[in-house]
Design a protein around this motif. Structure first.
Motif, PDB file in Angstrom:
ATOM      1  N   PRO A 233      26.684  32.502  30.155  1.00 46.42           N
ATOM      2  CA  PRO A 233      27.827  32.602  31.080  1.00 46.42           C
ATOM      3  C   PRO A 233      28.447  33.995  31.035  1.00 46.42           C
ATOM      4  CG  PRO A 233      28.443  31.408  29.088  1.00 46.42           C
ATOM      5  CD  PRO A 233      26.967  31.622  29.011  1.00 46.42           C
ATOM      6  N   MET A 234      28.883  34.459  32.199  1.00 51.47           N
ATOM      7  CA  MET A 234      29.526  35.758  32.290  1.00 51.47           C
ATOM      8  C   MET A 234      31.016  35.626  31.982  1.00 51.47           C
ATOM      9  SD  MET A 234      27.197  37.914  32.960  1.00 51.47           S
ATOM     10  CE  MET A 234      28.178  39.318  33.451  1.00 51.47           C
ATOM     11  N   GLN A 236      35.061  35.939  32.372  1.00 54.43           N
ATOM     12  CA  GLN A 236      35.878  35.588  33.524  1.00 54.43           C
ATOM     13  C   GLN A 236      35.992  36.747  34.517  1.00 54.43           C
ATOM     14  OE1 GLN A 236      37.163  32.525  34.107  1.00 54.43           O
ATOM     15  NE2 GLN A 236      37.927  33.256  36.098  1.00 54.43           N
ATOM     16  N   THR A 237      36.042  37.963  34.004  1.00 53.94           N
ATOM     17  CA  THR A 237      36.218  39.151  34.852  1.00 53.94           C
ATOM     18  C   THR A 237      35.090  39.300  35.864  1.00 53.94           C
ATOM     19  OG1 THR A 237      37.282  40.250  32.990  1.00 53.94           O
ATOM     20  CG2 THR A 237      36.581  41.653  34.823  1.00 53.94           C
ATOM     21  N   TYR A 238      33.875  38.846  35.501  1.00 58.33           N
ATOM     22  CA  TYR A 238      32.693  39.056  36.342  1.00 58.33           C
ATOM     23  C   TYR A 238      32.249  37.811  37.106  1.00 58.33           C
ATOM     24  CZ  TYR A 238      32.114  43.426  33.786  1.00 58.33           C
ATOM     25  OH  TYR A 238      32.311  44.671  33.256  1.00 58.33           O
ATOM     26  N   GLN A 239      32.932  36.710  36.927  1.00 62.16           N
ATOM     27  CA  GLN A 239      32.444  35.459  37.515  1.00 62.16           C
ATOM     28  C   GLN A 239      32.499  35.462  39.039  1.00 62.16           C
ATOM     29  OE1 GLN A 239      34.312  32.061  35.693  1.00 62.16           O
ATOM     30  NE2 GLN A 239      33.183  32.305  33.759  1.00 62.16           N
ATOM     31  N   ASN A 240      33.366  36.253  39.625  1.00 64.94           N
ATOM     32  CA  ASN A 240      33.451  36.307  41.076  1.00 64.94           C
ATOM     33  C   ASN A 240      32.907  37.612  41.650  1.00 64.94           C
ATOM     34  OD1 ASN A 240      34.731  33.766  41.285  1.00 64.94           O
ATOM     35  ND2 ASN A 240      36.701  34.711  40.721  1.00 64.94           N
ATOM     36  N   LYS A 241      32.256  38.381  40.825  1.00 63.10           N
ATOM     37  CA  LYS A 241      31.715  39.664  41.289  1.00 63.10           C
ATOM     38  C   LYS A 241      30.418  39.428  42.054  1.00 63.10           C
ATOM     39  CE  LYS A 241      29.848  44.039  39.570  1.00 63.10           C
ATOM     40  NZ  LYS A 241      30.480  44.871  40.597  1.00 63.10           N
ATOM     41  N   GLN A 257      25.647  36.625  43.130  1.00 65.15           N
ATOM     42  CA  GLN A 257      26.640  36.805  42.072  1.00 65.15           C
ATOM     43  C   GLN A 257      26.062  37.686  40.975  1.00 65.15           C
ATOM     44  OE1 GLN A 257      28.240  33.150  40.577  1.00 65.15           O
ATOM     45  NE2 GLN A 257      29.607  34.158  39.105  1.00 65.15           N
ATOM     46  N   HIS A 259      25.025  39.136  37.536  1.00 66.61           N
ATOM     47  CA  HIS A 259      24.726  38.585  36.213  1.00 66.61           C
ATOM     48  C   HIS A 259      23.967  39.619  35.412  1.00 66.61           C
ATOM     49  CE1 HIS A 259      23.620  35.848  32.986  1.00 66.61           C
ATOM     50  NE2 HIS A 259      24.438  34.954  33.517  1.00 66.61           N
TER      51      HIS A 259
END
Length: 295
Positions: A233-234, A236-241, A257, A259
């Motif tokens: 899992p990435m 939180q900062t990158y979860q919507n990137k 997304q 990853h």
């Protein structure tokens, strides 16, 4: 493609009474060089020196000991004189010696000025290529677009690439068109040395060095990467990137997304992709897949 191989060079210092005696001696292997079994040498038209064959000339005249300005290859089709290895008679290019009558090569091509005793190679001359090749004329066809001979087995399936072998190997930089080493044709149509491909795979590189397309079916690798993405899992900062990627295999552009493990093409499901827009500078491609993923 030529795969021209021969015996180790040995001195033939023997007096013979006739051509038949000579043939007995040469059958023992005391003739030729490391490239060919033959009973003649060539006088190179470029430097007027005598060599066992054109490869012996090219290796000598392109060595590091030679001034770069003087390095050169022999123009094979311009050879005018050959020297019989049995009686040392210099003469015009022909199959049989004008002095002792010995056959200077069981295979002889007047166009290429080429002699070779090892006819097990099934040599043939291709007029379109302009050189002699091995493997038997009935087993090969000349592709006009690729500009070279390929095995008939791939006649209807190979991907044409214009002048496919008229360039250097992308790994070792040796010219491919008349190389002595075995060649391989990748799925994308590009060519390279077979040994170079094997070495590349040993270093876990699975993309064409020219166009970056996958060199084989990597669907099992993509499944392993699916699992790696799922269990990694990435933050939180990158979860919507989101980033734009270009697939090297199908050339489709996808918005996916971000990853750290890799980016999967939405069309062909390949991870052989590269990021073309986004804040991260990392690119995702299986050329950097670790050993524990690729087996």
């Amino acid at each position: 493609m030529e795969h021209e191989m021969g015996l180790q060079e040995l001195n033939l210092d023997v007096q013979v009474a006739n051509a038949d005696d000579c043939l007995v001696k040469v059958e023992e292997g005391n003739y030729g060089c490391i490239h060919y079994k033959r009973r003649c040498k060539i006088r190179a038209p470029c430097c007027d020196e005598i060599f066992e064959c054109r490869h012996c000339h090219n290796e000598a005249k392109n060595s590091l000991a030679i001034d770069p300005l003087h390095r050169h290859d022999v123009p094979r089709h311009e050879v005018k004189k050959v020297i019989c290895s049995v009686c040392e008679t210099e003469q015009d290019v022909q199959q049989n010696c004008i002095n002792c009558g010995v056959c200077m090569g069981n295979y002889f091509c007047q166009k290429c000025k080429f002699f070779d005793d090892d006819v097990s190679k099934n040599q043939y001359h291709c007029d379109q290529c302009g050189i002699c090749r091995t493997g038997g004329k009935d087993n090969f066809f000349h592709c006009d677009k690729c500009g070279c001979c390929y095995a008939k087995l791939i006649k209807d399936t190979h991907v044409c690439v214009e002048r496919a072998m008229h360039h250097d190997c992308p790994i070792c930089s040796e010219f491919l068109f008349d190389t002595l080493k075995d060649l391989t044709i990748l799925q994308c149509g590009h060519t390279m040395h077979l040994d170079c491909l094997k070495e590349m795979q040993q270093h876990h590189r699975y993309s064409c060095p020219v166009c970056s397309k996958s060199i084989c079916d990597l669907s099992d690798v993509w499944e392993k990467l699916d699992h790696e993405v799922e269990v990694t899992p990435m933050p939180q900062t990158y979860q919507n990137k989101m980033v734009l990627i270009l697939c090297n295999d199908c050339e489709n552009i996808s918005r996916v997304q971000f990853h750290i493990v890799g980016h999967k093409c939405e069309k062909c499901k390949s991870y052989n992709t590269r990021q073309i827009r986004g804040h991260s500078s990392s690119s995702s491609y299986t050329s950097s897949v670790s050993e524990e993923v690729v087996h």
